[in-house]
Design an enzyme around this catalytic site. Structure first.
Site, PDB file in Angstrom:
ATOM      1  N   HIS A 122       0.869  -1.186   0.000  1.00 13.75           N
ATOM      2  CA  HIS A 122       0.000   0.000   0.000  1.00 13.75           C
ATOM      3  C   HIS A 122       0.908   1.239   0.000  1.00 13.75           C
ATOM      4  CE1 HIS A 122      -2.718   2.999   1.843  1.00 13.75           C
ATOM      5  NE2 HIS A 122      -3.721   2.218   1.497  1.00 13.75           N
ATOM      6  N   ASP A 199       3.327  -4.521   7.662  1.00 17.26           N
ATOM      7  CA  ASP A 199       2.100  -3.731   7.588  1.00 17.26           C
ATOM      8  C   ASP A 199       0.931  -4.679   7.874  1.00 17.26           C
ATOM      9  OD1 ASP A 199      -0.196  -2.435   6.847  1.00 17.26           O
ATOM     10  OD2 ASP A 199       0.566  -1.686   4.941  1.00 17.26           O
ATOM     11  N   GLN A 202      -4.381  -4.977   7.221  1.00 20.15           N
ATOM     12  CA  GLN A 202      -5.446  -5.878   6.786  1.00 20.15           C
ATOM     13  C   GLN A 202      -5.410  -7.182   7.579  1.00 20.15           C
ATOM     14  OE1 GLN A 202      -7.821  -5.156   4.537  1.00 20.15           O
ATOM     15  NE2 GLN A 202      -6.989  -3.204   3.854  1.00 20.15           N
ATOM     16  N   LYS A 225     -10.119  -0.076  10.597  1.00 18.58           N
ATOM     17  CA  LYS A 225     -10.414  -1.332   9.885  1.00 18.58           C
ATOM     18  C   LYS A 225     -10.749  -2.439  10.880  1.00 18.58           C
ATOM     19  CE  LYS A 225      -7.061  -0.223   6.270  1.00 18.58           C
ATOM     20  NZ  LYS A 225      -7.769   0.398   5.162  1.00 18.58           N
ATOM     21  N   CYS A 364      -4.691   2.533  -3.648  1.00 13.62           N
ATOM     22  CA  CYS A 364      -3.399   3.005  -3.094  1.00 13.62           C
ATOM     23  C   CYS A 364      -2.278   2.004  -3.337  1.00 13.62           C
ATOM     24  CB  CYS A 364      -3.498   3.286  -1.596  1.00 13.62           C
ATOM     25  SG  CYS A 364      -4.575   4.647  -1.194  1.00 13.62           S
TER      26      CYS A 364
HETATM   27  N1  PLP Z   1      -1.676  -0.617   4.511  1.00 11.19           N
HETATM   28  C1  PLP Z   1      -2.682  -1.331   3.996  1.00 11.19           C
HETATM   29  C2  PLP Z   1      -2.429  -2.729   3.504  1.00 11.19           C
HETATM   30  C3  PLP Z   1      -3.967  -0.771   3.919  1.00 11.19           C
HETATM   31  O1  PLP Z   1      -4.965  -1.489   3.383  1.00 11.19           O
HETATM   32  C4  PLP Z   1      -4.160   0.545   4.399  1.00 11.19           C
HETATM   33  C5  PLP Z   1      -5.497   1.181   4.302  1.00 11.19           C
HETATM   34  O2  PLP Z   1      -6.181   1.069   3.315  1.00 11.19           O
HETATM   35  C6  PLP Z   1      -3.086   1.239   4.951  1.00 11.19           C
HETATM   36  C7  PLP Z   1      -1.856   0.619   4.979  1.00 11.19           C
HETATM   37  C8  PLP Z   1      -3.220   2.630   5.470  1.00 11.19           C
HETATM   38  O3  PLP Z   1      -3.993   2.665   6.606  1.00 11.19           O
HETATM   39  P1  PLP Z   1      -4.431   4.077   7.224  1.00 11.19           P
HETATM   40  O4  PLP Z   1      -4.922   4.906   6.068  1.00 11.19           O
HETATM   41  O5  PLP Z   1      -5.507   3.728   8.169  1.00 11.19           O
HETATM   42  O6  PLP Z   1      -3.257   4.661   7.880  1.00 11.19           O
END
Ligand code: PLP
Length: 406
Positions: A122, A199, A202, A225, A364
């Protein structure tokens, strides 16, 4: 027994209609809905228990501090972390990864040092490392996924060279649903003295976790989430890596003493929690995680596995639809494109008319989209409250979209 009907009753929004149709919420990968216990906790915190934390000597401040701080212990339990001082509370994964990039990457990485990333990260786990590339000459090395979306841990290990200082990978792809064998990757990195960041945005939603067994140095999660409030979250940071870090944001709470010519930092984890935090958000997150643990992460995972299998069978039956990400043990996250010229945004608009909420776009993940040769996909992402009946409604709405665009 897992009673999805009862669980659905805990989420008030699920009984509303959208465009005159019962809501079928399949955008959990972007953000999940909130159970009544979380909504109640937020209301109670503001109505009865609110004051700033850590600073006051009065009753309400102490109460708010106690509630806020108790979330740290809940997060530690949720992640399988023994020492809750290794939990830094923040606004979510983006903040967590930036804290590592600025707090650990900037003081420890030099020009020519390498960071290994997978192509399915992401942007939150890409852009902070680009800052280090642009500003400090750090080199980013990319590891591809195969045509099924599988990330071979051996390929990640093979990318670790003498100049590699950090491996930063997702535990679960927000687009493909691929679950990554982060344990193998992190153990191999540890043997080589390489830092690891996972990360978990998810993965934490869909499976039981033990980050100490995974063996990573940093594990980032995001509260919205996890059926918790937006603006809540945390990052696990191993103590020995914390010791290598400098504070990222400066301000109140993260200092012990401030003088005209000197500043003394507070102890970790406070060093990394500058300013007034998301007090009520974190209180809500603690309640959300307790709610998930009350249902049981194994039970949630088993329910979602059944949903995944059912959704896979139904979607595989649509020969004009291509699912991206076909690893057998993937999570219940389905990105897809349709034959013909229909754009993902048009598809999602038609689904919305039927009350089915999905996401459309790049999610993203620019490098992954480039790798797959796509500009956008539709994504249906399932959560603990979704049902097989909702899979059927998704398929009905997709058939309608296909008929319109065929
Ligand atoms: N990493 C992953 C795999 C995600 O799906 C997301 C959110 O869509 C993020 C990072 C970023 O999370 P946040 O926008 O809550 O900081």
């Amino acid at each position: 027994m897992y009673d999805v009907t009862e669980i659905r009753r805990d989420f008030p929004i699920l009984s509303r209609e959208v465009n005159g149709k019962p809501l079928v919420y399949l955008d959990n990968g972007a953000s999940a809905q909130k159970p009544q216990v979380v909504i109640d906790a937020i209301t109670r915190a503001y109505a009865e228990e609110y004051a700033n934390v850590h600073r006051g000597l009065h009753y309400l401040s102490n109460l708010a501090t106690e509630k806020y701080e108790s979330t740290r212990g809940v997060i530690a339990k949720f992640l399988g972390v023994t020492d809750e001082d290794e939990i830094v509370m923040n606004t979510g994964t983006t903040m967590g990864i930036n804290t590592v990039a600025y707090g650990w990457g900037m003081p420890n990485l030099r020009a020519g040092d390498e960071i290994v990333l997978s192509v399915m990260e992401h942007h939150a786990n890409i852009v902070p490392w680009h800052f280090l590339r642009e500003r400090q000459g750090v080199v980013i090395k990319w590891v591809d996924v195969d045509s099924t979306g599988y990330l071979d841990p051996e390929a990640v290990i093979a990318a670790m060279g003498p100049k590699t200082k950090l491996v930063a990978v997702t535990h679960l792809s927000n687009v493909l649903g691929t679950v990554v064998d982060v344990k193998t990757i992190c153990h191999a990195a540890r043997e080589r003295g390489i830092a690891t960041l996972v990360d978990g945005s998810q993965a934490a939603v869909h499976m039981p976790l033990n980050v100490e067994e995974i063996g990573c140095d940093f594990y980032a999660i995001t509260g919205h989430k996890l059926y918790g409030p937006s603006g809540s979250g945390a990052i696990y940071m191993r103590k020995d890596r914390m010791a290598e870090m400098q504070p990222f944001l400066g301000g109140g709470d993260m200092i012990r003493e401030v003088h005209k010519d000197e500043v003394l930092w507070n102890d970790a984890p406070m060093t990394f929690e500058a300013g007034t935090p998301g007090i009520v958000q974190q209180i809500g997150l603690g309640v959300a995680l307790d709610y998930m643990m009350g249902i049981g992460m194994e039970n949630i995972a088993a329910h979602e596995k059944k949903l995944r299998d059912y959704a896979r069978t139904r979607l595989d039956g649509l020969n004009w639809l291509q699912v991206q990400g076909t690893t057998p043990d993937k999570a219940a996250i389905f990105s897809f494109t349709l034959d013909g010229a229909a754009h993902a945004h048009d598809i999602s608009t038609i689904l919305d008319k039927k009350g089915v909420a999905v996401r459309a776009g790049q999610h993203c993940t620019g490098p992954l989209m480039d790798h797959m040769g796509l500009t956008a996909t539709c994504r249906a992402s399932f959560g603990m409250y979704n049902t097989e009946e909702e899979v059927d409604k998704l398929v009905d709405a997709l058939e309608l979209a296909h008929d319109l665009f065929a």
